[in-house]
Enzyme design. Structure first.
Site, mmCIF file in Angstrom:
data_model
loop_
_atom_site.group_PDB
_atom_site.id
_atom_site.type_symbol
_atom_site.label_atom_id
_atom_site.label_comp_id
_atom_site.label_asym_id
_atom_site.label_seq_id
_atom_site.Cartn_x
_atom_site.Cartn_y
_atom_site.Cartn_z
ATOM 1 C CG HIS A 10 -1.837 -1.210 1.226
ATOM 2 N ND1 HIS A 10 -2.620 -1.563 0.153
ATOM 3 C CD2 HIS A 10 -2.052 -2.154 2.184
ATOM 4 C CE1 HIS A 10 -3.288 -2.658 0.447
ATOM 5 N NE2 HIS A 10 -2.960 -3.041 1.661
ATOM 6 C CB CYS A 42 -8.672 -5.556 4.765
ATOM 7 S SG CYS A 42 -8.805 -4.619 3.232
#
Length: 443
Positions: A10, A42
């Site tokens: 990320h 996630c």
């Protein structure tokens, strides 16, 4: 100017995309151990549970996209060592085994984190898996096909989401944690009690206050999980006890927290002026307690990666700090939290008070309505809001983002009482439940 980026999940992806946006001609080389980038871990539980059918939807960028931007994209390359003062890195091509040297003018460290693997007897057996990246998710799905009994060790967000996914797939599921309750970093006991009760009602065994002592198996495959209180049969075990920063190669060269998280300032600059760091590998300023902490979240990572790119050649935009805001759905319970819990605040010696707002979120004359429970934590003397938690069968989790803004802007519980929120019977009451918490706290 030659820029090297170490790691590309990320924070790394955000840093590269923004560095190229700011300076399209920038000479950027990225080294990544995996063969993919930007995987949303996630979403692993959603993938495992079959909610997400196409795993490609869990990626928002690709090596091909970076190459199109003229980024020298080196997948399956491991940075084995870095001489920060000498501005050079030694890199290993994981396909060929060959090592080579690369120089740089500026370095962006986005090396991320890795699951903590405790030293437990038998932990190296087959079918004891991790849950972090895309390869892990595929391994979990494949192993689960022939597994009836699943044990998840660690009751943070990853563990909690996985047990629900496995149970929905018809598995016998046990959730083990050494703490006395699940999700203890994010929610106080009055909220985790609701979550645990829901799990038990759905047939999940919640084994809190239990420490895993060893794993037993046959022919190298795990069969039993032995805790200090019980024995659980298992065809598969998922370890999700937390994360540690991937920063070993930088030790002794950059200032770090005791756990190895690289210290950064409000511009994402490390103790070396030519080195930026962002994401799970480094610290972040935590507004509720006004200190630097280790809070590995994808939301923190993308913000920090973006700022690392913006501030690479000079201090332009400050990081506003984080509240560690997060949310989770546990069956019918929509839960969210921001800032510090009451329990954690007291452990830190902060003199706090709490207030609840418990109400139906919209008027009772509407065809349907649901109860919402909001808890707000605030400092007694200053009355500054430093945390909040919410639960409802209606999805009201976005309201916790409002409290996050309040914490970031040092607002008091009294100010919360009179913030201007709209009223429309489809959505809320004339006194929004956020206002109600403030009103209930007025002296």
């Amino acid at each position: 100017m030659k820029i090297i980026v170490v790691g590309c999940t990320h924070a790394g992806t955000a840093a590269i995309l923004n560095a190229k946006r700011i300076n399209p001609d920038a000479d950027i080389t990225v080294f990544e151990r995996n063969d993919n980038i930007s995987f949303l871990s996630c979403g692993i539980a959603l993938y495992v549970g079959g909610v997400v059918k196409d795993p490609q939807g869990l990626f928002y960028c690709s090596p091909e996209k970076l190459k199109e931007l003229n980024v020298n994209t080196k997948m399956k390359h491991d940075v084995v060592s870095i001489d920060i003062k000498g501005k050079k890195a030694v890199v290993k091509n994981l396909d060929t085994g060959l090592e080579f040297e690369e120089t740089f003018d500026k370095l962006i460290i986005t090396s991320g984190s890795w699951p903590i693997i405790p030293r437990i007897e038998g932990i190296d057996m087959d079918n004891i898996l991790l849950s972090k990246n895309f390869n892990h998710s595929n391994e979990i799905i494949e192993t689960a096909k022939n597994s009836k009994k699943v044990v998840v060790v660690g009751a943070g967000y990853i563990g909690v989401e996985l047990v629900e996914a496995f149970r929905e797939e018809g598995k016998e599921v046990v959730l083990i944690d050494a703490e006395d309750r699940i999700l203890s970093k994010y929610l106080d006991k009055d909220f985790t009690d609701v979550a645990e009760k829901t799990f038990r009602e759905h047939g999940i065994t919640v084994a809190v206050s239990e420490k895993v002592m060893k794993f037993e198996g046959e022919n190298g495959t795990v069969k039993r999980v032995i805790t200090d209180k019980n024995t659980y049969e298992a065809d598969m075990v998922i370890m999700s006890v937390g994360f540690r920063p991937n920063t070993d190669i930088f030790k002794g060269q950059l200032d770090m927290l005791p756990n190895g998280a690289i210290k950064v300032d409000e511009y994402m600059r490390t103790s070396d002026k030519d080195v930026m760091a962002a994401g799970d590998c480094c610290s972040v300023y935590y507004n509720p307690t006004r200190e630097y902490m280790y809070i590995p979240l994808a939301t923190n990572a993308v913000r920090m990666g973006t700022l690392a790119a913006i501030n690479l050649e000079g201090d332009k935009i400050k990081h506003p700090g984080t509240q560690g805001t997060s949310g989770i759905k546990i069956y019918e319970n929509n839960m969210a939290s921001t800032g510090i819990t009451e329990e954690e605040a007291k452990k830190k010696g902060i003199d706090v008070d709490i207030v609840y707002a418990v109400d139906n979120y919209r008027p009772e004359f509407m065809p349907t309505y649901e109860k919402v429970t909001l808890k707000v934590v605030f400092e007694k003397e200053s009355r500054r809001i430093i945390g909040a938690q919410l639960n409802s069968k209606a999805d009201l989790t976005q309201s916790i983002n409002t409290i996050s803004v309040c914490i970031q802007n040092n607002m008091t519980i009294d100010e919360l009482a009179f913030i201007d929120f709209f009223f429309q019977p489809h959505f809320n009451k004339p006194w929004n439940f956020l206002n109600l918490a403030g009103l209930n706290a007025l002296k």
